[in-house]
Design an enzyme around this catalytic site. Structure first.
Site, PDB file in Angstrom:
ATOM      1  CE  LYS A 196      -4.141  -2.194   0.576  1.00 25.32           C
ATOM      2  NZ  LYS A 196      -4.768  -2.551  -0.504  1.00 25.32           N
TER       3      LYS A 196
ATOM      4  CE  LYS B  61      -4.965  -9.576  -3.666  1.00 24.67           C
ATOM      5  NZ  LYS B  61      -5.504  -9.481  -2.440  1.00 24.67           N
TER       6      LYS B  61
ATOM      7  CE  LYS C 127     -13.413  -6.834  -2.044  1.00 27.87           C
ATOM      8  NZ  LYS C 127     -13.119  -6.369  -0.898  1.00 27.87           N
TER       9      LYS C 127
END
Ligand code: TYM
Length: 333
Positions: free
Chosen positions: A113, A196, A199
């Site tokens: 992040k 992966k 969202k």
């Protein structure tokens, strides 16, 4: 005999996708009959990225609706919004006193992040695993159905629980462990073969539970392939293996076997393979999409479900928190 306690949550950011379904929700559904299950929408966790207040409720209700449309039965499990159980935040505060900056900074998801959003490295992001530990420990859960990406967070939840037990010389928190039915389905890769399914990243390579048929067809046709194997029984590149993995999840057994045979004999035509996979995917996603849309129209029903889920969750949470306060010495009156 008492049923084992299960906890898991899904952040209310973005639309749910096949990774969420196969990494988490399908395990929830399999567990709901046999365990004491607490499943929640992690709305506090979503605040790290400062979502628009106008969107929050809709996001929470949508995640709840998509869970129910996937087969979760709110009469069998407690389904709630994290922010409706304030005991979680109090336990989070307590656990924060036992969590060290150094260990939090080392968490790979935190480092990711920081790399992705260097301008928004807030303390909530740093203590994300502590809040997650509070979510789990508040019900003294032992089983946590999550995808592979959450394993490290689970290890931290075990550490924080054990640390609390040791510090205050109690036996309050059992160790929570990742739980899943089959190894195969723990990580669904993105259709472009890069990381992966997620969202927020590469939306064209992610199949969402609310994607319409045409969108699925388009995304599938763009899925990464190559010119095909030239040697019989070659090893599959990761991005091809991922498509076969998806086929194993959504198609008939015979279909996957047929295409595998074609791959092994170098006669596979990826165009046909992807067309078939798209149609099977649509057959899988469509009923969930339609049911979730219906449910979202019935706001009153969703409100009732979340309220009653929160009431049940709080009954359990209050007991743990009372014991935690007592252990710390916060029992003055
Ligand atoms: P979240 O919202 O990112 O994802 C929800 C669940 O979906 C799984 N998942 C995947 N599984 C396989 N392949 C993928 N591509 C994939 N993408 C997501 C995740 O592993 C997860 O199980 N921090 C959590 C939410 C949370 C939580 C908790 C979970 C908050 N508190 C307590 C369990 C217990 C998260 O962000 O999940």
């Amino acid at each position: 005999m008492q049923k084992d306690i299960v906890v898991s949550g899904i952040r209310s950011t973005g639309f749910l996708h096949l990774g969420n379904y196969f990494g988490a929700i399908h395990n929830y559904i399999k567990m709901q009959n046999d365990y004491n299950c607490y499943f929640f929408v992690a709305d506090y966790h979503s605040l790290t990225t400062h979502p628009d207040p106008k969107d929050l409720k809709q996001n929470v209700f949508r995640v709840a609706a998509e869970n129910i449309a996937s087969g979760l039965d709110p009469d069998k499990v407690s389904l709630y919004a994290q922010s409706d159980v304030p005991e979680i935040t109090e336990l989070y505060l307590m656990l924060n006193m036992l969590a060290y900056k150094g260990e939090l900074e080392k968490v790979p998801t935190f480092k990711d992040k920081v790399r992705q959003n260097p301008d928004n490295v807030n303390a909530g992001l740093l203590t994300y695993p502590v809040l997650m530990a509070a979510d789990i420990l508040i019900h003294r859960a032992v089983k946590v159905p999550v995808g592979k990406d959450q394993e490290q967070h689970l290890e931290m939840a075990r550490n924080f629980g054990n640390r609390f037990n040791q510090r205050y010389n109690v036996d309050l928190f059992p160790e929570p462990h990742v739980y899943r039915f089959d190894e195969q389905t723990v990580k669904i890769m993105s259709l472009d073969g890069n990381g992966k399914m997620s969202k927020s990243e590469n939306q064209n390579a992610t199949i969402y539970l609310n994607d319409e048929a045409e969108t699925i067809r388009k995304k599938m046709m763009k899925a990464k392939t190559d010119s095909g194997p030239t040697e019989p029984n070659s090893a599959m590149p990761d991005y091809i293996k991922n498509l076969f993995d998806l086929m194993d999840l959504v198609s008939e057994k015979d279909t996957a076997a047929l295409f595998r045979e074609q791959f092994n004999s170098c006669s596979i035509r990826y165009g046909d393979f992807k067309k078939q996979l798209a149609e099977d995917m649509i057959r899988f996603v469509d009923p969930i999409r339609i049911e979730a849309l219906e449910l979202q129209k019935d706001e009153e029903r969703l409100r009732k479900i979340l309220k009653s889920g929160a009431e049940r969750a709080r009954e359990s949470a209050v007991q743990t928190l009372t014991a935690a306060r007592k252990a710390i010495g916060i029992n003055y009156y």
